[in-house]
Design a protein around this motif. Structure first.
Motif, mmCIF file in Angstrom:
data_model
loop_
_atom_site.group_PDB
_atom_site.id
_atom_site.type_symbol
_atom_site.label_atom_id
_atom_site.label_comp_id
_atom_site.label_asym_id
_atom_site.label_seq_id
_atom_site.Cartn_x
_atom_site.Cartn_y
_atom_site.Cartn_z
ATOM 1 N N TRP A 163 0.829 -1.202 0.000
ATOM 2 C CA TRP A 163 0.000 0.000 0.000
ATOM 3 C C TRP A 163 0.870 1.261 0.000
ATOM 4 C CZ3 TRP A 163 -0.772 3.843 3.770
ATOM 5 C CH2 TRP A 163 -1.851 4.708 3.515
ATOM 6 N N VAL A 164 1.958 1.245 0.780
ATOM 7 C CA VAL A 164 2.840 2.418 0.838
ATOM 8 C C VAL A 164 3.544 2.642 -0.495
ATOM 9 C CG1 VAL A 164 4.875 3.431 1.940
ATOM 10 C CG2 VAL A 164 3.192 2.201 3.325
ATOM 11 N N LEU A 165 4.048 1.577 -1.104
ATOM 12 C CA LEU A 165 4.713 1.729 -2.394
ATOM 13 C C LEU A 165 3.749 2.276 -3.445
ATOM 14 C CD1 LEU A 165 6.929 -1.495 -2.584
ATOM 15 C CD2 LEU A 165 7.515 0.766 -1.677
ATOM 16 N N ASN A 166 2.507 1.838 -3.372
ATOM 17 C CA ASN A 166 1.493 2.341 -4.298
ATOM 18 C C ASN A 166 1.157 3.800 -4.004
ATOM 19 O OD1 ASN A 166 0.042 1.688 -6.569
ATOM 20 N ND2 ASN A 166 -1.654 0.734 -5.488
ATOM 21 N N LEU A 167 1.102 4.149 -2.714
ATOM 22 C CA LEU A 167 0.858 5.537 -2.325
ATOM 23 C C LEU A 167 1.986 6.429 -2.824
ATOM 24 C CD1 LEU A 167 -0.871 7.574 -0.691
ATOM 25 C CD2 LEU A 167 0.489 6.953 1.322
ATOM 26 N N HIS A 168 3.210 5.938 -2.731
ATOM 27 C CA HIS A 168 4.355 6.698 -3.245
ATOM 28 C C HIS A 168 4.158 7.025 -4.726
ATOM 29 C CE1 HIS A 168 8.641 7.851 -3.635
ATOM 30 N NE2 HIS A 168 8.538 7.288 -4.827
ATOM 31 N N LYS A 169 3.694 6.047 -5.495
ATOM 32 C CA LYS A 169 3.445 6.266 -6.923
ATOM 33 C C LYS A 169 2.346 7.304 -7.137
ATOM 34 C CE LYS A 169 4.724 1.560 -8.320
ATOM 35 N NZ LYS A 169 4.217 0.287 -8.915
ATOM 36 N N GLU A 170 1.289 7.188 -6.360
ATOM 37 C CA GLU A 170 0.164 8.124 -6.531
ATOM 38 C C GLU A 170 0.565 9.554 -6.222
ATOM 39 O OE1 GLU A 170 -4.340 8.984 -4.776
ATOM 40 O OE2 GLU A 170 -3.141 7.344 -3.952
ATOM 41 N N LEU A 171 1.448 9.728 -5.225
ATOM 42 C CA LEU A 171 1.806 11.071 -4.775
ATOM 43 C C LEU A 171 2.952 11.685 -5.566
ATOM 44 C CD1 LEU A 171 1.522 10.562 -0.907
ATOM 45 C CD2 LEU A 171 -0.102 11.711 -2.426
ATOM 46 N N ASP A 172 3.484 10.954 -6.525
ATOM 47 C CA ASP A 172 4.592 11.477 -7.331
ATOM 48 C C ASP A 172 4.200 12.812 -7.974
ATOM 49 O OD1 ASP A 172 7.100 11.446 -8.676
ATOM 50 O OD2 ASP A 172 6.084 10.745 -10.485
ATOM 51 N N GLY A 173 5.035 13.797 -7.754
ATOM 52 C CA GLY A 173 4.793 15.108 -8.346
ATOM 53 C C GLY A 173 3.950 16.048 -7.511
ATOM 54 N N THR A 174 3.443 15.567 -6.362
ATOM 55 C CA THR A 174 2.592 16.414 -5.521
ATOM 56 C C THR A 174 3.374 17.186 -4.462
ATOM 57 O OG1 THR A 174 2.188 14.706 -3.837
ATOM 58 C CG2 THR A 174 0.724 14.739 -5.770
ATOM 59 N N GLY A 175 4.649 16.806 -4.233
ATOM 60 C CA GLY A 175 5.418 17.406 -3.145
ATOM 61 C C GLY A 175 5.319 16.624 -1.858
ATOM 62 N N VAL A 176 4.475 15.587 -1.847
ATOM 63 C CA VAL A 176 4.320 14.742 -0.655
ATOM 64 C C VAL A 176 5.041 13.421 -0.904
ATOM 65 C CG1 VAL A 176 2.713 13.649 0.938
ATOM 66 C CG2 VAL A 176 2.092 15.807 -0.172
#
Length: 224
Positions: A163-176
């Protein structure tokens, strides 16, 4: 001041992470079940010149966990970093893969994955709005390379890692930034004779690095 919220704060790794961030000028919100122990940690940090406050909550109580993080944000003026690393202790009986029943995994899923999701939902909207923030989640290295003796714990840890690795992908480019830390050593004292062991102060700097200089990194495995 910038602030880190540590969910599962305790006298070993949690305290070391608090000291690492505190020496860089961060306030520290301490979240765990036992208020008296949290107050002791806050006092220890205050004696070192670090601003810290206790917000007791059980990660299994989603409403209480969410409120604790909201209270921490109100107290410090926001949460810039979330670190999630509660320890279940002896509440789960360890099982091998073939002996595992669904119920053997359920508590660990509630504790590791569902608690992490609840904590994230409490702080992520403000981070997204600000375009900055860091979400760090800790498991044992069995989330990456499972061990038969603790199959049920490893299964839940692997779910959190996914879930965290997927969250990392989703947040790419957001600054988070979202990242997973897998610890492949015993902390403080050996879990079993001969197993590699590190002191909390040796591990805690990786959490600062992920927040500052390794923001594109989705995972870090700490081992000797």
């Amino acid at each position: 001041m910038p602030t880190i919220a540590i969910v599962g704060a305790g006298p070993q790794l949690g305290l070391a992470i608090a000291r690492t961030y505190g020496t860089h000028g961060y306030g520290v919100a301490l979240i765990a079940r036992n208020q008296a122990k949290l107050e002791d940690l806050a006092g220890e940090l205050a004696a070192a010149g670090i601003s810290a406050a206790a917000f007791p909550a059980d990660v299994l109580d989603r409403a209480a966990l969410t409120q604790a993080l909201k209270d921490a944000a109100a107290h410090f003026g926001g949460i810039d970093v979330l670190e999630y690393s509660p320890v279940g202790g002896l509440q789960t009986a360890m099982t091998t893969p073939a002996a595992t029943e669904p119920a053997d995994v359920q508590h660990e899923m509630e504790f590791q994955l569902y608690g992490a999701i609840a904590a994230t939902r409490a702080v992520l909207p403000a981070m997204r709005e600000a375009g900055a923030g860091t979400l760090l989640f800790t498991t044992g290295a069995g989330s990456v390379d499972p061990v038969p003796q603790i199959a049920n714990v490893n299964a839940a840890a692997a779910a959190l890692r996914n879930w965290v690795l997927n969250l990392h992908k989703e947040l790419d480019g957001t600054g988070v930034q979202a990242a997973h830390v897998a610890i492949n050593v015993s902390i403080g004292t050996p879990a079993v004779p001969g197993f590699p062991t590190s002191q909390p102060e040796e591990i805690s700097p990786v959490y600062w690095d992920l927040h500052t200089i390794k923001r594109d990194q989705a995972e870090l495995v700490f081992s000797l």
